[in-house]
Each structure stands twice: as structure tokens, then as C-alpha cells.
Motif scaffolding. Structure first.
Motif, PDB file in Angstrom:
ATOM      1  N   GLN A 186      39.506 -12.998  13.867  1.00 29.12           N
ATOM      2  CA  GLN A 186      38.347 -13.640  14.474  1.00 29.12           C
ATOM      3  C   GLN A 186      37.184 -13.702  13.493  1.00 29.12           C
ATOM      4  N   GLU A 187      36.998 -12.637  12.724  1.00 28.57           N
ATOM      5  CA  GLU A 187      35.935 -12.629  11.726  1.00 28.57           C
ATOM      6  C   GLU A 187      36.194 -13.682  10.658  1.00 28.57           C
ATOM      7  N   ALA A 188      37.445 -13.802  10.217  1.00 27.74           N
ATOM      8  CA  ALA A 188      37.780 -14.810   9.211  1.00 27.74           C
ATOM      9  C   ALA A 188      37.553 -16.212   9.750  1.00 27.74           C
ATOM     10  N   GLN A 189      37.913 -16.440  11.008  1.00 27.23           N
ATOM     11  CA  GLN A 189      37.691 -17.752  11.619  1.00 27.23           C
ATOM     12  C   GLN A 189      36.195 -18.035  11.738  1.00 27.23           C
ATOM     13  N   PHE A 190      35.409 -17.027  12.131  1.00 25.58           N
ATOM     14  CA  PHE A 190      33.962 -17.197  12.218  1.00 25.58           C
ATOM     15  C   PHE A 190      33.375 -17.524  10.853  1.00 25.58           C
ATOM     16  N   MET A 191      33.837 -16.818   9.812  1.00 19.82           N
ATOM     17  CA  MET A 191      33.308 -17.066   8.473  1.00 19.82           C
ATOM     18  C   MET A 191      33.673 -18.465   7.973  1.00 19.82           C
ATOM     19  N   ARG A 192      34.896 -18.926   8.284  1.00 13.33           N
ATOM     20  CA  ARG A 192      35.264 -20.295   7.893  1.00 13.33           C
ATOM     21  C   ARG A 192      34.363 -21.309   8.594  1.00 13.33           C
TER      22      ARG A 192
ATOM     23  N   GLU B 290      48.803   3.682  18.449  1.00 16.00           N
ATOM     24  CA  GLU B 290      48.490   3.293  17.068  1.00 16.00           C
ATOM     25  C   GLU B 290      48.760   1.807  16.844  1.00 16.00           C
ATOM     26  N   PHE B 291      49.874   1.314  17.379  1.00 16.02           N
ATOM     27  CA  PHE B 291      50.203  -0.095  17.256  1.00 16.02           C
ATOM     28  C   PHE B 291      49.132  -0.964  17.921  1.00 16.02           C
ATOM     29  N   GLU B 292      48.718  -0.590  19.120  1.00 15.87           N
ATOM     30  CA  GLU B 292      47.689  -1.368  19.824  1.00 15.87           C
ATOM     31  C   GLU B 292      46.374  -1.340  19.055  1.00 15.87           C
ATOM     32  N   ARG B 293      46.023  -0.186  18.502  1.00 20.49           N
ATOM     33  CA  ARG B 293      44.776  -0.082  17.735  1.00 20.49           C
ATOM     34  C   ARG B 293      44.829  -0.981  16.494  1.00 20.49           C
ATOM     35  N   GLU B 294      45.945  -0.922  15.774  1.00 23.17           N
ATOM     36  CA  GLU B 294      46.092  -1.755  14.584  1.00 23.17           C
ATOM     37  C   GLU B 294      46.127  -3.236  14.955  1.00 23.17           C
ATOM     38  N   ASP B 295      46.742  -3.552  16.070  1.00 21.95           N
ATOM     39  CA  ASP B 295      46.790  -4.935  16.531  1.00 21.95           C
ATOM     40  C   ASP B 295      45.391  -5.458  16.828  1.00 21.95           C
ATOM     41  N   LYS B 296      44.570  -4.633  17.455  1.00 16.42           N
ATOM     42  CA  LYS B 296      43.183  -5.044  17.742  1.00 16.42           C
ATOM     43  C   LYS B 296      42.390  -5.217  16.455  1.00 16.42           C
ATOM     44  N   ILE B 297      42.624  -4.344  15.488  1.00 10.99           N
ATOM     45  CA  ILE B 297      41.936  -4.464  14.199  1.00 10.99           C
ATOM     46  C   ILE B 297      42.317  -5.777  13.521  1.00 10.99           C
ATOM     47  N   VAL B 298      43.606  -6.117  13.569  1.00 10.44           N
ATOM     48  CA  VAL B 298      44.062  -7.363  12.953  1.00 10.44           C
ATOM     49  C   VAL B 298      43.445  -8.562  13.674  1.00 10.44           C
TER      50      VAL B 298
ATOM     51  N   VAL C 220      49.842  -8.655   7.107  1.00  5.43           N
ATOM     52  CA  VAL C 220      50.215 -10.069   6.994  1.00  5.43           C
ATOM     53  C   VAL C 220      51.317 -10.407   7.991  1.00  5.43           C
ATOM     54  N   LEU C 221      52.282  -9.499   8.171  1.00  3.53           N
ATOM     55  CA  LEU C 221      53.345  -9.740   9.146  1.00  3.53           C
ATOM     56  C   LEU C 221      52.772  -9.873  10.540  1.00  3.53           C
ATOM     57  N   ARG C 222      51.855  -9.005  10.892  1.00  2.00           N
ATOM     58  CA  ARG C 222      51.217  -9.107  12.214  1.00  2.00           C
ATOM     59  C   ARG C 222      50.431 -10.401  12.335  1.00  2.00           C
ATOM     60  N   SER C 223      49.767 -10.808  11.264  1.00  2.00           N
ATOM     61  CA  SER C 223      49.021 -12.063  11.282  1.00  2.00           C
ATOM     62  C   SER C 223      49.956 -13.253  11.472  1.00  2.00           C
ATOM     63  N   ILE C 224      51.104 -13.226  10.792  1.00  2.00           N
ATOM     64  CA  ILE C 224      52.084 -14.305  10.949  1.00  2.00           C
ATOM     65  C   ILE C 224      52.606 -14.328  12.377  1.00  2.00           C
TER      66      ILE C 224
END
Length: 158
Positions: A102-108, A89-97, A54-58
Motif C-alpha cells: 500500500q505504501e508503494a502504491q501511495f508513493m507511485r 507470525e505468518f499473519e503479522r508478516e502478511d500484514k507487513i507485506v 517477493v513470493l508473498r507479493s506475487i
């Protein structure tokens, strides 16, 4: 980057200022993070601590970049390797987020499109039922309807 070392009491006011400067509402941030508005408000008022996701999303929603500290020039090779591991690891997690966002935006968008299709379908069904009702009324009342008017003028029913 190791998010466990972040001072949220110092970071959250910066995020709030960035949110205001971008003219984003709490709901905009909540939509971008795929969490509820009340959760975002509690985080910004420091009544709750966000998860790393959530912090990364914010951070992404308010376009705030935490600068990763430079790789240590001095120090042992093990420290440099650990730094590179954490960075990867940070870059990998950032890409996952980002992919999750993007998936959430597509689903909306997909759900909104489905909603519009349902509305159009309902309108079409209502129009067809209305035309069927008019046609049924016309057949049931031959003395008053469109069929009567056509047959009196030498049309269909002679």
C-alpha cells in the motif's frame, strides 16, 4: 505458514496460470511487487528463487491464496502452540507485506501527481514567458504592435 516447505516447481506454474487468467502482464506483477520486470520473468521461468517477501507479493498480485493447513486436532499441546505461533507470525508478516504494498502504491500515485504538477507548472511558465516576449516585442516595435494599434485609434498613447 512455513514458506520453506513450499515446492516452487509446483507452485510457479499455478501462479503463471493465474497471472494469465487475470490478464496481468509481467510488468503489472512487477509493479505490484515493487521489483523489476526482469526479476519477475526470471522467477516465473524458474531461473531465480524469490525471497519470502517477493513470493508473498506475487501471491497477492495474482490473488492466489495458499490454504493454511488446519490446526492439528491430535498431537501434543506443544505442537498446537507451535502451530499457533507460526500462524500468528505468518499473519503479522502478511500484514507487513500488505502495508508495504500500500505504501508503494501511495508513493507511485504521489510521484505521478508531482509529475503532473511539474508539467502544469512548466506549461504556465512557458505561457508567461511567451506573453512577456509578445509584450516586449510590442514595446520594442511601437510602429507595428498592439500598443501602436491602440494609440492610433485614440486609445492609450495620445
Amino acid at each position: 505458514m512455513d514458506f520453506s516447505t513450499i515446492n516452487l516447481d509446483a507452485l510457479v506454474p499455478k501462479l503463471e496460470a493465474r497471472r494469465v487468467s487475470l490478464n496481468l502482464s509481467y510488468q503489472n506483477v512487477a509493479d505490484a511487487c515493487n521489483v523489476s520486470q526482469s526479476t519477475i520473468i526470471r522467477i516465473f521461468k524458474r531461473q531465480a528463487d524469490p525471497s519470502i517477501v517477493v513470493l508473498r507479493s506475487i501471491l497477492a498480485a495474482v490473488k492466489y491464496d495458499i490454504v493454511t493447513p488446519p490446526m492439528p486436532d491430535e498431537g501434543s499441546e506443544n505442537e498446537q502452540i507451535e502451530y499457533l505461533k507460526k500462524s500468528i507470525e505468518f499473519e503479522r508478516e502478511d500484514k507487513i507485506v500488505r502495508l508495504a504494498q500500500q505504501e508503494a502504491q501511495f508513493m507511485r500515485q504521489h510521484n505521478e501527481d508531482r509529475r503532473l504538477v511539474r508539467i502544469c507548472l512548466i506549461i504556465c511558465i512557458i505561457l508567461v514567458l511567451f506573453v512577456c516576449f509578445l509584450f516586449g516585442y510590442d514595446i520594442a516595435n511601437l510602429d507595428r504592435g498592439w500598443i501602436q494599434a491602440r494609440s492610433a485609434s485614440g486609445g492609450l498613447l495620445k
